[in-house]
Design a protein around this motif. Structure first.
Motif, PDB file in Angstrom:
ATOM      1  N   LEU A 182      16.388  -1.090 -17.680  1.00  0.00           N
ATOM      2  CA  LEU A 182      15.848  -1.589 -18.948  1.00  0.00           C
ATOM      3  C   LEU A 182      14.330  -1.735 -18.885  1.00  0.00           C
ATOM      4  N   LEU A 183      13.814  -1.975 -17.680  1.00  0.00           N
ATOM      5  CA  LEU A 183      12.374  -2.202 -17.546  1.00  0.00           C
ATOM      6  C   LEU A 183      11.598  -0.898 -17.377  1.00  0.00           C
ATOM      7  N   ALA A 184      12.245   0.105 -16.791  1.00  0.00           N
ATOM      8  CA  ALA A 184      11.533   1.351 -16.480  1.00  0.00           C
ATOM      9  C   ALA A 184      10.905   2.016 -17.708  1.00  0.00           C
ATOM     10  N   PRO A 185      11.643   2.142 -18.823  1.00  0.00           N
ATOM     11  CA  PRO A 185      11.002   2.770 -19.993  1.00  0.00           C
ATOM     12  C   PRO A 185       9.817   1.958 -20.522  1.00  0.00           C
ATOM     13  N   ILE A 186       9.877   0.636 -20.384  1.00  0.00           N
ATOM     14  CA  ILE A 186       8.792  -0.215 -20.888  1.00  0.00           C
ATOM     15  C   ILE A 186       7.571  -0.080 -19.991  1.00  0.00           C
ATOM     16  N   ARG A 187       7.808   0.128 -18.701  1.00  0.00           N
ATOM     17  CA  ARG A 187       6.697   0.377 -17.787  1.00  0.00           C
ATOM     18  C   ARG A 187       6.008   1.699 -18.135  1.00  0.00           C
ATOM     19  N   ARG A 188       6.825   2.697 -18.485  1.00  0.00           N
ATOM     20  CA  ARG A 188       6.291   4.012 -18.853  1.00  0.00           C
ATOM     21  C   ARG A 188       5.484   3.923 -20.131  1.00  0.00           C
ATOM     22  N   GLU A 224      15.034   2.796 -27.227  1.00  0.00           N
ATOM     23  CA  GLU A 224      15.863   3.608 -26.332  1.00  0.00           C
ATOM     24  C   GLU A 224      17.090   2.818 -25.896  1.00  0.00           C
ATOM     25  N   TRP A 225      18.228   3.449 -26.023  1.00  0.00           N
ATOM     26  CA  TRP A 225      19.463   2.873 -25.478  1.00  0.00           C
ATOM     27  C   TRP A 225      19.607   3.383 -24.048  1.00  0.00           C
ATOM     28  N   VAL A 226      20.037   2.488 -23.172  1.00  0.00           N
ATOM     29  CA  VAL A 226      19.998   2.773 -21.741  1.00  0.00           C
ATOM     30  C   VAL A 226      21.418   2.755 -21.171  1.00  0.00           C
ATOM     31  N   PRO A 227      22.023   3.935 -20.993  1.00  0.00           N
ATOM     32  CA  PRO A 227      23.422   3.972 -20.567  1.00  0.00           C
ATOM     33  C   PRO A 227      23.656   3.363 -19.180  1.00  0.00           C
ATOM     34  N   CYS A 228      22.618   3.343 -18.341  1.00  0.00           N
ATOM     35  CA  CYS A 228      22.817   2.798 -16.997  1.00  0.00           C
ATOM     36  C   CYS A 228      22.690   1.282 -16.945  1.00  0.00           C
ATOM     37  N   SER A 229      22.403   0.655 -18.067  1.00  0.00           N
ATOM     38  CA  SER A 229      22.375  -0.799 -18.093  1.00  0.00           C
ATOM     39  C   SER A 229      23.548  -1.285 -18.927  1.00  0.00           C
ATOM     40  N   ARG A 230      24.468  -1.956 -18.283  1.00  0.00           N
ATOM     41  CA  ARG A 230      25.678  -2.414 -18.969  1.00  0.00           C
ATOM     42  C   ARG A 230      25.725  -3.937 -18.965  1.00  0.00           C
ATOM     43  N   VAL A 231      26.037  -4.495 -20.106  1.00  0.00           N
ATOM     44  CA  VAL A 231      26.174  -5.950 -20.203  1.00  0.00           C
ATOM     45  C   VAL A 231      27.441  -6.257 -20.999  1.00  0.00           C
ATOM     46  N   GLY A 232      28.283  -7.127 -20.445  1.00  0.00           N
ATOM     47  CA  GLY A 232      29.491  -7.546 -21.158  1.00  0.00           C
ATOM     48  C   GLY A 232      29.157  -8.659 -22.143  1.00  0.00           C
ATOM     49  N   HIS A 233      29.799  -8.642 -23.300  1.00  0.00           N
ATOM     50  CA  HIS A 233      29.554  -9.646 -24.346  1.00  0.00           C
ATOM     51  C   HIS A 233      30.900 -10.061 -24.933  1.00  0.00           C
ATOM     52  N   VAL A 234      31.102 -11.349 -25.128  1.00  0.00           N
ATOM     53  CA  VAL A 234      32.338 -11.828 -25.749  1.00  0.00           C
ATOM     54  C   VAL A 234      32.181 -11.719 -27.261  1.00  0.00           C
ATOM     55  N   TYR A 235      32.937 -10.811 -27.861  1.00  0.00           N
ATOM     56  CA  TYR A 235      32.970 -10.751 -29.323  1.00  0.00           C
ATOM     57  C   TYR A 235      33.940 -11.824 -29.781  1.00  0.00           C
ATOM     58  N   GLY A 293       0.770  -1.231   0.000  1.00  0.00           N
ATOM     59  CA  GLY A 293       0.000   0.000   0.000  1.00  0.00           C
ATOM     60  C   GLY A 293       0.804   1.285   0.000  1.00  0.00           C
ATOM     61  N   ALA A 294       2.007   1.262  -0.547  1.00  0.00           N
ATOM     62  CA  ALA A 294       2.814   2.480  -0.645  1.00  0.00           C
ATOM     63  C   ALA A 294       2.194   3.427  -1.667  1.00  0.00           C
ATOM     64  N   PRO A 295       2.574   4.718  -1.636  1.00  0.00           N
ATOM     65  CA  PRO A 295       2.021   5.645  -2.629  1.00  0.00           C
ATOM     66  C   PRO A 295       2.374   5.198  -4.038  1.00  0.00           C
ATOM     67  N   LYS A 296       1.537   5.557  -4.997  1.00  0.00           N
ATOM     68  CA  LYS A 296       1.780   5.151  -6.392  1.00  0.00           C
ATOM     69  C   LYS A 296       3.106   5.700  -6.871  1.00  0.00           C
ATOM     70  N   PRO A 297       3.956   4.850  -7.406  1.00  0.00           N
ATOM     71  CA  PRO A 297       5.254   5.338  -7.856  1.00  0.00           C
ATOM     72  C   PRO A 297       5.110   6.263  -9.051  1.00  0.00           C
ATOM     73  N   SER A 298       6.089   7.157  -9.203  1.00  0.00           N
ATOM     74  CA  SER A 298       6.017   8.114 -10.303  1.00  0.00           C
ATOM     75  C   SER A 298       6.250   7.372 -11.628  1.00  0.00           C
ATOM     76  N   PRO A 299       5.732   7.933 -12.724  1.00  0.00           N
ATOM     77  CA  PRO A 299       5.849   7.247 -14.010  1.00  0.00           C
ATOM     78  C   PRO A 299       7.286   7.166 -14.512  1.00  0.00           C
ATOM     79  N   LYS A 300       8.104   8.072 -14.085  1.00  0.00           N
ATOM     80  CA  LYS A 300       9.480   8.085 -14.573  1.00  0.00           C
ATOM     81  C   LYS A 300      10.448   7.906 -13.411  1.00  0.00           C
ATOM     82  N   PRO A 301      11.608   7.353 -13.683  1.00  0.00           N
ATOM     83  CA  PRO A 301      12.612   7.270 -12.622  1.00  0.00           C
ATOM     84  C   PRO A 301      12.935   8.662 -12.079  1.00  0.00           C
TER      85      PRO A 301
END
Ligand code: UD2
Ligand code: MN
Length: 584
Positions: A242-248, A357-368, A49-57
């Motif tokens: 990564l999920l926040a923009p999709i929630r918006r 949207e590209w999300v600079p705060c989400s970083r994932v390492g990938h083996v090229y 029952g917390a207050p409704k979260p804001s639409p954006k981070p």
């Protein structure tokens, strides 16, 4: 082990919350948020029952964001902290063999812990964002074909240990008909320890990564489907942003920033060190490119750590609302195995009402990888023409308009001969969804493409360029630009011998250009933004003149090297003929 501890911590966190809520009723929820650093991640006070979260981070100057985990202690084992690791002397041979088998040194990966620490490569700003507590849950889908054991499972382990569990529905592994014994029964046995949080599906024939991903999306239980390659390590707090923009807005597709993991040493190497952020575009031959985020886009954001819009993406790593993905038809099922699917999805997302949207705060390492270790199997032989060109042709024939299709065929002339297969369903989908025209996309989203890769002038000549004296053809000699060009036996297959001369004097081979400085003839990287060049072909005298020097392209009679010579039209070594290449 790291995983278990984290889960336990979170569970303990939940119990604490429940008790506190019981004793003090409701109001205390605010203090829970401040206790998160000791409990790992906060787990949804919203339910109580917390207050409704804001639409954006929300950016918090004064405190860490709500899902920021505590720092991971850096161990001193192999590869810890993302440091490079090397095989011990007695394993050097084995290491080389594994590299030849997998395109990455599995022997080195096998020495490294499943949950090694890696450097937090985010902009420090990223640690101050508060995200909604009711983000949609994700199914992380990992498709694989004959991948190495430790890299595949390190992907799984890092997802489990670095994601707030309340937002992770499952990790869904989809095996694209691997034939390595380790990926058979032993894999089922191994994932049993995750108590159903990790599921495994298997194809009963090779489908290629594209169809396998669409299948994964259909089977996924999460609201959001989030794809990763099978050789990734997710970084600190990668999931909520990564999920926040999709929630918006459920028509937003999000893309993490991809750090590099070295295929030999498994060193974790951040992109963007001292560089500005970039976004995904393409050149007219449909090669994927990255370019600085245009100021017009950057200006729209208050913080550099905020997501920004991008025309396209590299392909492997992204999140999208499952319903939106399925509404778009998943990937075109006519695309085969590998390549072009990133463009198909990007164009239809943008043109059919969504955005990327590209999300600079989400970083994932990938083996090229060093090279592609697998073949395309039977699927690779099932279509006329090279498979990737066939995929590109399908994509552009559906999503481009007539004008832009012509730039593709100008840059990739052989694609005209390729059979793209039946496109009726794809065109019907575009019609049904009322998708916008490509021109709209180019002018409003991918406007920076024109700056780097201007509209192409038509080709005057296309084909192999054969020398009258030697009978050999101009050839890149299979070397990477910048490099001297040569001539070789004419093979009639195109590829390294497929030369284009356009109406503005630019001689191109693939995405490269042929230029001459003084006496040597070189294959160079075309200057970005240039579509002109120094060459003038005379079909009567059969000479290829380098106009700045007024000299002619010639084969040296003794050395066989290419050079620029004083024009002498009777000299057979200076005579060239274009011969069209028509695939059999
Ligand atoms: C890039 C993408 C990749 C994909 C590809 C174009 C990144 C980091 N990677 O190449 O995700 O979009 O471009 O299509 O953006 N696989 C199968 N079946 C196959 C072949 C591959 O399941 O027949 C799996 C493979 O095990 C891996 C994933 O698909 O997990 C991607 O393949 P890749 O890693 O060889 O592609 P990559 O990174 O060179
Ligand atoms: Mn990959």
């Amino acid at each position: 082990v790291g995983l278990r501890i984290n889960l336990r911590r979170v569970r303990a966190g939940r119990v604490v919350v429940a008790l506190v809520a019981l004793m003090l009723c409701a109001v205390v929820l605010v203090s829970f948020r401040n206790s998160r650093s000791s409990s790992g991640w906060s787990s949804g006070p919203h339910a109580s029952g917390a207050p409704k979260p804001s639409p954006k981070p929300v950016f918090r100057q004064d405190a860490l964001g709500n899902f920021e985990p505590g720092a991971e202690p850096v161990g001193d084992g192999p590869g810890e902290g993302g440091r490079p690791h090397y095989p011990s002397p007695e394993k050097v041979n084995e290491a080389q063999q594994s590299a030849a088998e997998y395109g990455m040194t599995m022997t080195v990966s096998d020495d490294i812990s499943m949950t090694r620490t890696i450097p937090d490569t985010r902009n420090p700003e990223c640690r101050h964002w508060d995200y909604a507590e009711d983000l949609p849950k994700a199914s992380v889908i990992v498709v694989f074909h004959n991948e190495g054991w430790s890299t595949l499972l390190r992907t799984v382990h890092t997802v489990l240990s670095r994601s707030p569990p309340q937002f992770l529905e499952e990790v869904l592994l989809v095996d694209d008909f691997s034939d390595k014994p380790a990926l058979g029964g032993p894999l089922e046995n191994y994932i049993a320890r995750f108590n159903g949080k990790v599921r495994l599906l298997r194809n009963d024939k090779r489908e290629g990564l594209i169809r396998t991903r669409s299948k994964g999306a259909e089977y996924a239980r999460g609201e959001v489907v989030l794809f990763l390659d099978a050789h990734c390590e997710v970084n600190s707090n990668w999931l909520p942003p990564l999920l926040a923009p999709i929630r918006r807005d459920p028509t937003v597709m999000t893309v993490p920033v991809i750090d590099g993991i070295d295929h030999e040493t498994f060193e974790y190497r951040p992109v963007y060190q001292g560089k500005s952020l970039s976004r995904g575009i393409f050149e007219w031959g449909m090669l994927y490119k990255e370019t600085d985020v245009p100021t017009q886009e950057a200006r729209r954001h208050e913080y550099v750590s905020e997501p920004f819009q991008s025309p396209t993406h590299a392909g492997g790593l992204f999140a999208i609302h499952k319903d939106f993905f399925l509404k778009l038809g998943g990937y075109d099922p006519g695309l085969l195995v590998w390549g072009g699917e990133n463009f198909e999805l990007s164009f239809k997302v943008w043109q059919c009402g969504g955005s990327i949207e590209w999300v600079p705060c989400s970083r994932v390492g990938h083996v090229y990888r060093n090279f592609m270790p697998y073949s395309f199997g039977k699927l690779g032989e099932s279509k006329k023409g090279p498979l990737i060109t066939t995929n590109y042709k399908r994509v552009i024939e559906v999503w481009f308009d007539e004008e832009h299709k012509e730039y593709f065929y100008t840059r990739e002339p052989m694609a005209r001969f390729v059979d793209a297969g039946d496109l009726t369903e794809q065109l019907a989908l575009k019609e049904r969804l009322g998708c916008k025209p490509f021109k709209w996309f180019m002018e409003n989203v991918a406007y920076d493409v024109y700056e780097k890769y201007p509209k192409l002038p038509p080709n005057l000549h296309v084909g192999e360029l054969r020398n009258a004296a030697t009978g050999n053809c101009l050839d890149t000699m299979g070397r990477a630009a910048p490099t001297p060009m040569g001539t070789a036996h004419c093979h009639g297959l195109g590829n390294n011998q497929l030369v284009r001369l356009n109406a503005q004097g630019q001689m191109g081979i693939g995405e490269r250009c042929v230029e001459a400085d003084g006496r040597t003839v070189k294959l160079l990287f075309c200057r970005l933004g240039s579509v002109d060049g120094p060459w003038a072909y005379n079909a009567d005298s059969k000479t290829m003149m380098h106009t700045p020097t007024k000299k002619c392209l010639a084969v040296h009679p003794h050395t066989g090297d290419l050079h620029l010579a004083v024009c002498a039209p009777i000299n057979e070594y200076q005579k060239w003929a274009f011969r069209e290449i028509v695939p059999k």
